[in-house]
Design an enzyme around this catalytic site. Structure first.
Site, PDB file in Angstrom:
ATOM      1  N   CYS A  54     -49.881 -24.070 -86.778  1.00 43.39           N
ATOM      2  CA  CYS A  54     -51.321 -23.988 -86.542  1.00 43.39           C
ATOM      3  C   CYS A  54     -51.790 -22.728 -85.827  1.00 43.39           C
ATOM      4  O   CYS A  54     -52.925 -22.313 -86.033  1.00 43.39           O
ATOM      5  CB  CYS A  54     -51.834 -25.224 -85.803  1.00 43.39           C
ATOM      6  SG  CYS A  54     -51.137 -25.477 -84.167  1.00 43.39           S
ATOM      7  N   MET A  55     -50.965 -22.089 -84.983  1.00 43.48           N
ATOM      8  CA  MET A  55     -51.494 -20.921 -84.278  1.00 43.48           C
ATOM      9  C   MET A  55     -50.510 -19.774 -84.151  1.00 43.48           C
ATOM     10  O   MET A  55     -50.753 -18.814 -83.419  1.00 43.48           O
ATOM     11  CB  MET A  55     -52.055 -21.304 -82.909  1.00 43.48           C
ATOM     12  CG  MET A  55     -51.175 -22.183 -82.064  1.00 43.48           C
ATOM     13  SD  MET A  55     -50.209 -21.314 -80.799  1.00 43.48           S
ATOM     14  CE  MET A  55     -48.642 -21.132 -81.582  1.00 43.48           C
ATOM     15  N   MET A  88     -57.896 -22.569 -87.807  1.00 45.51           N
ATOM     16  CA  MET A  88     -56.882 -22.710 -88.841  1.00 45.51           C
ATOM     17  C   MET A  88     -57.150 -21.874 -90.095  1.00 45.51           C
ATOM     18  O   MET A  88     -56.220 -21.477 -90.793  1.00 45.51           O
ATOM     19  CB  MET A  88     -56.744 -24.180 -89.253  1.00 45.51           C
ATOM     20  CG  MET A  88     -56.276 -25.088 -88.150  1.00 45.51           C
ATOM     21  SD  MET A  88     -54.712 -24.598 -87.391  1.00 45.51           S
ATOM     22  CE  MET A  88     -55.301 -23.865 -85.873  1.00 45.51           C
ATOM     23  N   GLY A  93     -55.876 -26.147 -81.603  1.00 47.40           N
ATOM     24  CA  GLY A  93     -56.167 -27.525 -81.946  1.00 47.40           C
ATOM     25  C   GLY A  93     -55.473 -28.557 -81.087  1.00 47.40           C
ATOM     26  O   GLY A  93     -55.747 -29.748 -81.211  1.00 47.40           O
ATOM     27  N   GLN A  94     -54.539 -28.127 -80.217  1.00 46.97           N
ATOM     28  CA  GLN A  94     -53.782 -29.068 -79.405  1.00 46.97           C
ATOM     29  C   GLN A  94     -53.999 -28.780 -77.921  1.00 46.97           C
ATOM     30  O   GLN A  94     -54.278 -27.638 -77.545  1.00 46.97           O
ATOM     31  CB  GLN A  94     -52.289 -28.971 -79.743  1.00 46.97           C
ATOM     32  CG  GLN A  94     -51.994 -29.326 -81.193  1.00 46.97           C
ATOM     33  CD  GLN A  94     -50.506 -29.330 -81.473  1.00 46.97           C
ATOM     34  OE1 GLN A  94     -49.811 -30.338 -81.266  1.00 46.97           O
ATOM     35  NE2 GLN A  94     -49.980 -28.207 -81.949  1.00 46.97           N
ATOM     36  N   LYS A 120     -64.403 -38.460 -80.034  1.00 46.23           N
ATOM     37  CA  LYS A 120     -63.003 -38.794 -79.745  1.00 46.23           C
ATOM     38  C   LYS A 120     -62.766 -38.871 -78.243  1.00 46.23           C
ATOM     39  O   LYS A 120     -62.053 -39.752 -77.754  1.00 46.23           O
ATOM     40  CB  LYS A 120     -62.074 -37.757 -80.377  1.00 46.23           C
ATOM     41  CG  LYS A 120     -62.083 -37.756 -81.899  1.00 46.23           C
ATOM     42  CD  LYS A 120     -61.069 -36.803 -82.480  1.00 46.23           C
ATOM     43  CE  LYS A 120     -61.413 -35.344 -82.218  1.00 46.23           C
ATOM     44  NZ  LYS A 120     -62.638 -34.894 -82.875  1.00 46.23           N
TER      45      LYS A 120
END
Length: 822
Positions: A189-190, A365, A402-403, A105
């Site tokens: 998510c966190m 996650m 994840g971000q 990516k």
């Protein structure tokens, strides 16, 4: 458009070309080549390990630094610009995070800017269609909605907000509107990682860093798949093996993945089995006498849930109480609860009981999206504390995000419904007073009651006003809740594609592409993305990173930060008191070097000054309260990120690799060795928690006999709104699928690519099946990724949340299947 690989000062670069790349190459050779590049970078090979696809010259290309736009790893890239466009991307060899390597990516990140359907003009709903409007009309429309009902307005953002963007919204909402209805998608998510850190140490974010991956003897993955989700980090450990180092890898998971393939041990567990496993390890450490009495006696206390008054402080217990609570969790009982053999539980306990080993735990996650996410987070911290595997390189419990700025913006700036910048909270009167002083607000401007968390916010928005739905307008920036919220048929589109009964609700969406969220929006605003604007983010290891705008956004797309400030100024012009500080000045008043105000709310003047720098320097004052100190903006311009706390010593700004450890953390007092200086018990001690095993919120039964889990894939990031517009990545993974065990497929007479109907109590989905694919779920379970907006798996997921973090569980939903005739 495709990338071509180029030689750039002895490293790999990727450039754009208008011809499509062969999908077979992209899927097999490119991913394999990426791994080769990782090995080459660590081994010190100066030339690229990849084949050259073209012989273009880089003459005339200007290169500048930026962190990657995608995940929370925080890889740095070199961005090549020519003719006003990003034309090439290379891994930045000067960056400690990735050492010149990017994942598939990352090598394609530049192409995310150039999808054919970029949003270019503001659009206002007109019946079943949209009409183009001016920015002036768009800003006025938002101001009208807010002014009419400021207490019914909410702001929904994400860990993709840059630090200045999130800080501007935070100040606008809590400091301006006296409204705490601001929350991010990071709640999904966190949030449980946050509450786990707070319950254990009294302050958020990891003590360790990525350097632990270079030093550990044992790496345990608790329900995560870093080979695909954080491949650059995982490569650091795999590369050590290629150099002959011995590193023991253990995968604790609910399905076999590419991470499993690299591990010596795979421990397949049932949903919520991690709770039992953690208790089983602690039980054996005490029973075998291999717990670290010295570490615990000096640095730890014990806690258990306070059932009469549930909170993150719990109730104090003694070591003997803790020992007694663990007594039932024998290896055999843990096997029955978790599905992991008693021998494997003993193996884990033996490893943690060996003080000569360095052990790092990683999770993401799997532990966070869990109705007992706070509990399992604090329990894994507790195992490290109980065994003394903490506070030295290679010994760390570390959550990954994840971000790109889930840490830097959400957790540090505090864009959560209960939080203030710098780790402070709205419920604390002293914290509110500090924020009001720094923001130059009159006392009492900030409200003490937390706003709605994400699930409550959207539930209220989707509930008719006359039935108690107290949110009437939501402004969404840099996220896609129409695809990511759980139980979408309840929380986003209860009426399908229409708004029957919800006519007074108004949805504003700022984004770069049409998404599942813009489909139901009333006002759509085109946003600038990544290097089309200035930015700062903070990654998973406390590293704050900076970049400058390199290219212009398309059409009339504009920065999210500008959009927020422009609305604030419109309200100021209308005389809204909250948009003034205590001296009557605009909340976002910025002056130039001559002391004259800069009209940053006017787009043509927004870049007359560096708004990011002004906002960051203001925000930086908050970071000292909880020892999360940040350096001046200019230091980040020079660096590839700095890990906080960053303190000045002998005229130099020094970052911190390991928190709470003497010799590394400047705030640990001399002679303390380990000091948890924000301890919730105010005695410099961390808390070792006991939590009981509790079953998942939903279990398979006769009507819904399968357990469904969701997640991501290597090629796509989150909802795919960017990566699915990159042809190479889209062709490599064109659509979602349901992974299924071959024995289950045989019962239903299914073959690869057959379509099945998957149904839960909340919705249904028709999707192709993949048998013996990349991931291998055990019998009785399914896995469906969530990147495909044409196959919304979150129609099926449940919205049950952790009681403390309010984070939903996306990993355990009961479903049934049936074959769809071809």
């Amino acid at each position: 458009m495709k990338f071509r690989e180029l030689r750039l000062k002895g490293q790999l670069a990727m450039s754009f070309d208008s011809e499509p790349m062969d999908a077979a190459f992209d899927r097999r050779q490119f991913i394999r080549a990426s791994a080769m590049a990782a090995a080459a970078a660590v081994a010190g090979i100066t030339g690229p390990a990849l084949p050259i696809l073209g012989d273009e010259s880089l003459t005339g290309v200007n290169w500048e630094k930026a962190p990657c736009r995608f995940c929370g790893t925080g890889c740095h890239v070199q961005v090549g610009v020519q003719g006003g466009k990003v034309v090439a991307v290379a891994g930045d060899r000067n960056a400690e995070v990735n050492k010149g390597l990017l994942c598939v990516k990352g090598y394609h990140v530049g192409a995310a800017l150039y999808g054919k359907d970029r949003l270019r003009k503001p659009l206002l709903r007109d019946g079943n269609s949209y009409r183009e409007i001016s920015w002036e009309t768009a800003i006025s429309t938002i101001a009208d909605r807010i002014q009419a009902a400021p207490d019914r307005f909410a702001f929904y953002g994400s860990g993709q907000w840059t630090i200045p963007e999130g800080y501007a919204v935070q100040k606008f909402m809590k400091g301006g509107l006296s409204n705490n209805h601001i929350d991010p998608n990071a709640r999904l998510c966190m949030a449980s990682a946050v509450t786990g850190f707070l319950a254990t140490y009294g302050v958020d974010e990891p003590a360790g860093c990525y350097d632990d991956l270079d030093a550990c003897d044992v790496l345990i993955m608790w329900g995560n798949n870093p080979a695909e989700m954080h491949p650059v980090l995982f490569s650091r450990v795999i590369d050590r093996r290629s150099r002959g180092e011995n590193v023991l890898l253990i995968d604790i998971g609910t399905r076999r993945t590419r991470t499993t393939e690299a591990c010596q041990h795979y421990l397949e567990m049932k949903g919520h089995g991690d709770l039992a496993i953690a208790n089983g390890i602690a039980h054996l450490l005490i029973k075998n006498g291999t717990w670290s009495r010295k570490f615990v006696d000096q640095f730890c206390s014990f806690k258990a849930p306070d059932d009469a008054n549930p909170n993150l402080h719990g109730k104090a217990i003694t070591f003997e109480d803790y020992k007694a609570l663990l007594e039932p969790y024998t290896p055999e009982h843990v096997e029955a609860l978790s599905g992991v053999s008693a021998d494997k539980i003993r193996m884990l306990a033996d490893l943690f009981g060996n003080p000569s080993l360095k052990i790092t735990s990683l999770w993401c996650m799997g532990m966070n999206q869990h109705t007992r996410g706070t509990a399992i987070n604090s329990m894994v911290h507790g195992i490290h504390l109980l065994s003394g595997h903490f506070g030295s390189p290679g010994n760390a419990p570390t959550s990954l995000t994840g971000q790109p700025s889930a840490c830097g913006t959400v957790r540090e700036v505090g864009t959560l419904s209960h939080a203030l910048p710098g780790g402070m909270v709205v419920t604390d009167a002293q914290n509110r007073a500090k924020a009001e002083e720094l923001w130059r607000l009159p006392p009492g401007r900030i409200q003490e009651t937390p706003g709605h968390h994400t699930v409550k916010m959207w539930e209220s928005f989707c509930t008719p006003t006359d039935k108690g739905g107290d949110i009437s307008t939501i402004w969404v920036q840099v996220t896609n809740p129409g695809q990511t919220l759980p139980n979408l048929n309840k929380l986003f589109n209860p009426k399908g594609d229409n708004k029957a009964g919800l006519e007074d609700k108004f949805l504003i969406v700022s984004d770069v592409y049409p998404t599942a969220t813009t489909r139901l929006a009333d006002l759509i605003l085109p946003s600038a993305m990544w290097v089309e604007k200035n930015g700062m983010v903070g990654n998973s290891e406390r590293r704050t990173q900076q970049w400058f705008r390199m290219v212009d956004p398309p059409g009339e797309a504009r920065d999210d930060c500008w959009q927020t400030i422009a609305v604030a100024r419109e309200l100021f012009n209308r005389g809204v008191e909250g948009m003034k500080d205590r001296d009557g000045q605009f909340l976002f008043d910025i002056k130039n070097g001559d002391g004259a105000p800069v009209p940053i709310w006017e787009w043509e003047h927004y870049y007359d000054t560096n708004v990011d720098e002004h906002l960051f320097e203001e925000y930086r004052q908050f970071t000292r309260f909880k020892h999360k100190d940040l350096a001046p903006y200019g230091e980040y311009v020079k660096a590839r990120g700095l890990r906080w706390p960053v303190v000045e010593s002998d005229g130099q700004w020094q970052e911190t690799r390991f928190r709470f450890a003497e010799g590394f953390d400047p705030y640990v007092a001399e002679g303390k060795e380990i000091q948890f200086y924000h301890s919730s018990t105010h005695d410099d001690r961390a808390q070792i928690w006991f939590h009981p095993w509790i079953a998942p919120a939903e279990l398979p039964d006769n009507d819904y006999p399968f357990m469904l889990s969701t997640g991501r894939v290597l090629e796509h990031w989150h909802t795919g709104s960017m990566t699915r517009r990159i042809p190479e990545l889209s062709r490599a993974m064109p659509g979602a699928y349901a992974e299924m065990h071959p024995d289950d497929a045989a019962v239903y007479r299914l073959r690869n690519a057959d379509r099945i109907r998957v149904e839960s109590r909340r919705g249904s989905l028709i999707i192709p099946v993949w048998i013996d694919g990349r991931g291998k779920p055990p019998k009785g379970t399914l896995f469906i990724p969530f990147f495909d907006e044409t196959l919304l798996v979150n129609d099926l997921t449940l919205d049950a949340v952790d009681p403390f973090s309010k984070q939903p569980d996306y990993k355990k939903a009961a479903v049934r299947i049936s074959k769809v005739p071809s």
